[in-house]
Design a protein around this motif. Structure first.
Motif, PDB file in Angstrom:
ATOM      1  N   ASP A 273     -27.541  11.117   2.380  1.00 37.83           N
ATOM      2  CA  ASP A 273     -28.249  11.683   1.231  1.00 37.83           C
ATOM      3  C   ASP A 273     -29.380  10.766   0.788  1.00 37.83           C
ATOM      4  O   ASP A 273     -30.460  11.221   0.411  1.00 37.83           O
ATOM      5  CB  ASP A 273     -27.284  11.908   0.060  1.00 37.83           C
ATOM      6  CG  ASP A 273     -26.545  13.235   0.174  1.00 37.83           C
ATOM      7  OD1 ASP A 273     -26.897  14.021   1.065  1.00 37.83           O
ATOM      8  OD2 ASP A 273     -25.623  13.470  -0.615  1.00 37.83           O
ATOM      9  N   THR A 274     -29.131   9.448   0.836  1.00 40.38           N
ATOM     10  CA  THR A 274     -30.179   8.497   0.464  1.00 40.38           C
ATOM     11  C   THR A 274     -31.367   8.604   1.414  1.00 40.38           C
ATOM     12  O   THR A 274     -32.524   8.624   0.985  1.00 40.38           O
ATOM     13  CB  THR A 274     -29.630   7.063   0.483  1.00 40.38           C
ATOM     14  OG1 THR A 274     -28.516   6.969  -0.407  1.00 40.38           O
ATOM     15  CG2 THR A 274     -30.702   6.065   0.045  1.00 40.38           C
ATOM     16  N   ALA A 275     -31.082   8.671   2.728  1.00 32.74           N
ATOM     17  CA  ALA A 275     -32.162   8.770   3.718  1.00 32.74           C
ATOM     18  C   ALA A 275     -32.971  10.039   3.524  1.00 32.74           C
ATOM     19  O   ALA A 275     -34.200  10.015   3.561  1.00 32.74           O
ATOM     20  CB  ALA A 275     -31.575   8.724   5.131  1.00 32.74           C
ATOM     21  N   LEU A 279     -36.944  10.465   2.501  1.00 32.36           N
ATOM     22  CA  LEU A 279     -37.886  11.290   3.256  1.00 32.36           C
ATOM     23  C   LEU A 279     -38.625  12.246   2.330  1.00 32.36           C
ATOM     24  O   LEU A 279     -39.840  12.413   2.428  1.00 32.36           O
ATOM     25  CB  LEU A 279     -37.153  12.079   4.334  1.00 32.36           C
ATOM     26  CG  LEU A 279     -36.653  11.286   5.542  1.00 32.36           C
ATOM     27  CD1 LEU A 279     -35.786  12.164   6.425  1.00 32.36           C
ATOM     28  CD2 LEU A 279     -37.810  10.717   6.340  1.00 32.36           C
ATOM     29  N   ASP A 280     -37.874  12.878   1.417  1.00 37.80           N
ATOM     30  CA  ASP A 280     -38.511  13.789   0.448  1.00 37.80           C
ATOM     31  C   ASP A 280     -39.536  13.061  -0.404  1.00 37.80           C
ATOM     32  O   ASP A 280     -40.635  13.554  -0.656  1.00 37.80           O
ATOM     33  CB  ASP A 280     -37.459  14.429  -0.450  1.00 37.80           C
ATOM     34  CG  ASP A 280     -36.558  15.400   0.284  1.00 37.80           C
ATOM     35  OD1 ASP A 280     -36.990  15.886   1.352  1.00 37.80           O
ATOM     36  OD2 ASP A 280     -35.456  15.665  -0.197  1.00 37.80           O
ATOM     37  N   GLU A 281     -39.184  11.858  -0.876  1.00 38.22           N
ATOM     38  CA  GLU A 281     -40.088  11.084  -1.727  1.00 38.22           C
ATOM     39  C   GLU A 281     -41.340  10.680  -0.964  1.00 38.22           C
ATOM     40  O   GLU A 281     -42.446  10.659  -1.515  1.00 38.22           O
ATOM     41  CB  GLU A 281     -39.365   9.851  -2.277  1.00 38.22           C
ATOM     42  CG  GLU A 281     -38.274  10.192  -3.279  1.00 38.22           C
ATOM     43  CD  GLU A 281     -37.439   8.983  -3.671  1.00 38.22           C
ATOM     44  OE1 GLU A 281     -37.667   7.881  -3.084  1.00 38.22           O
ATOM     45  OE2 GLU A 281     -36.575   9.117  -4.560  1.00 38.22           O
ATOM     46  N   ALA A 282     -41.170  10.364   0.323  1.00 33.30           N
ATOM     47  CA  ALA A 282     -42.314   9.945   1.139  1.00 33.30           C
ATOM     48  C   ALA A 282     -43.296  11.100   1.305  1.00 33.30           C
ATOM     49  O   ALA A 282     -44.522  10.895   1.324  1.00 33.30           O
ATOM     50  CB  ALA A 282     -41.846   9.443   2.501  1.00 33.30           C
ATOM     51  N   LYS A 283     -42.771  12.332   1.441  1.00 30.98           N
ATOM     52  CA  LYS A 283     -43.653  13.500   1.624  1.00 30.98           C
ATOM     53  C   LYS A 283     -44.479  13.778   0.370  1.00 30.98           C
ATOM     54  O   LYS A 283     -45.569  14.334   0.443  1.00 30.98           O
ATOM     55  CB  LYS A 283     -42.818  14.728   1.944  1.00 30.98           C
ATOM     56  CG  LYS A 283     -42.085  14.659   3.270  1.00 30.98           C
ATOM     57  CD  LYS A 283     -41.164  15.835   3.383  1.00 30.98           C
ATOM     58  CE  LYS A 283     -40.176  15.645   4.528  1.00 30.98           C
ATOM     59  NZ  LYS A 283     -39.143  16.662   4.554  1.00 30.98           N
TER      60      LYS A 283
END
Length: 285
Positions: A273-275, A279-283
């Motif tokens: 879930d952290t990973a 990924l969502d935050e990076a997008k």
């Protein structure tokens, strides 16, 4: 906006149109997964919201929304209960998605309540569930693409999945449509793969597998698309690329070093879930 579904629902047998899928997913994204939810809770979505998330015109969304809502009330879903054989017998539960549909004409708004049988597959999920962002599938125009995407992200950590064609046909409830493998590939698989590659965070490749002379399985290989942003170099070492789905041994998950994942984890949050959150935050940067 995140979608959480139990794996049993991901693999269930049902058929929804693209607009019906958008209504369902928009409402599912509103379900609180950390609280007990009753079947009295009312969820809603407007034509304007559907248009905004899918990139379609508001006029088109208004025109389609009411008809899709009426069809949705009649749609059923077939779920396998006890698929691993822990109980005495394998059971198939046939239930509806929603118990109540309300269409507010002046607002172009659909309001719905999920059935009681459906709620355990949407809320208070602690294991055996699949999570993805609503934006990943919002612009897809193929209902098969949305279903296939869900089946792939269910195995996100593996990066590959092989499915039996007969099982996939049942999951999509194709019945007698596209009986020839060439038509099945042309009208179902190829358009779905094209849309996943175009609109989602995943890249996908696939090939067919034979049992004897008959094509019986499809094998999919997939991963996170590499970020298009240039990566900064750090003392001769390349920085781990967030969004690169390759797993380099046990030291990374979805291309993110485990040390970064552990340092970024929130209380009670799993490594996966952290990973996915990173990924969502990076997008969004």
């Amino acid at each position: 906006m995140q979608i959480y579904k139990s794996n049993a629902l991901i693999e269930a047998q049902y058929r929804l149109s693209v607009v019906e899928q958008r209504i369902m997913l928009a409402c599912i994204s509103q379900v609180r997964r950390d609280q007990s939810i009753t079947d009295e809770v009312l969820y809603s979505v407007t034509a304007a919201e559907i248009a905004a998330m899918s990139g379609t015109s508001t006029k088109q969304a208004y025109r389609e929304l009411e008809k899709a809502a009426l069809r949705l009330k009649r749609r059923d879903v077939r779920l396998i209960k006890d698929p691993n054989g822990h109980g005495s017998k394998r059971k198939v539960m046939i239930t509806g998605w929603v118990q109540t549909i309300i269409y507010v004409e002046e607002e172009g708004r659909v309001e719905l309540r999920f059935t009681r049988d459906m709620l355990p597959y949407l809320t208070q999920l602690t294991e055996q569930f699949t999570r993805y962002a609503l934006a990943d599938v919002a612009q897809m125009t193929s209902a098969h693409a949305i279903r296939l995407y869900e089946l792939l992200v269910q195995w996100r950590g593996a990066g590959e999945r092989e499915v039996e064609i007969g099982w996939l046909r049942e999951a999509f409830q194709l019945d007698d449509k596209y009986p020839a493998i060439k038509d099945f590939k042309r009208w179902v698989i190829e358009p779905a793969i094209e849309q996943i590659n175009e609109h989602s965070p995943l890249w996908v490749q696939w090939e067919q597998r034979k049992t004897g002379r008959t094509v019986t399985h499809l094998a999919f290989t997939f991963g996170e698309k590499v970020s298009k942003k240039p990566q900064k170099l750090r003392k001769g070492k390349s920085k781990a690329t967030v969004g690169d789905g390759t797993q380099k041994g046990s030291g990374a998950l979805y291309g993110i070093p485990m040390a970064v994942i552990k340092n970024s984890a929130q209380p009670g949050e799993s490594c996966e879930d952290t990973a996915l959150r990173l990924l969502d935050e990076a997008k969004q940067r």
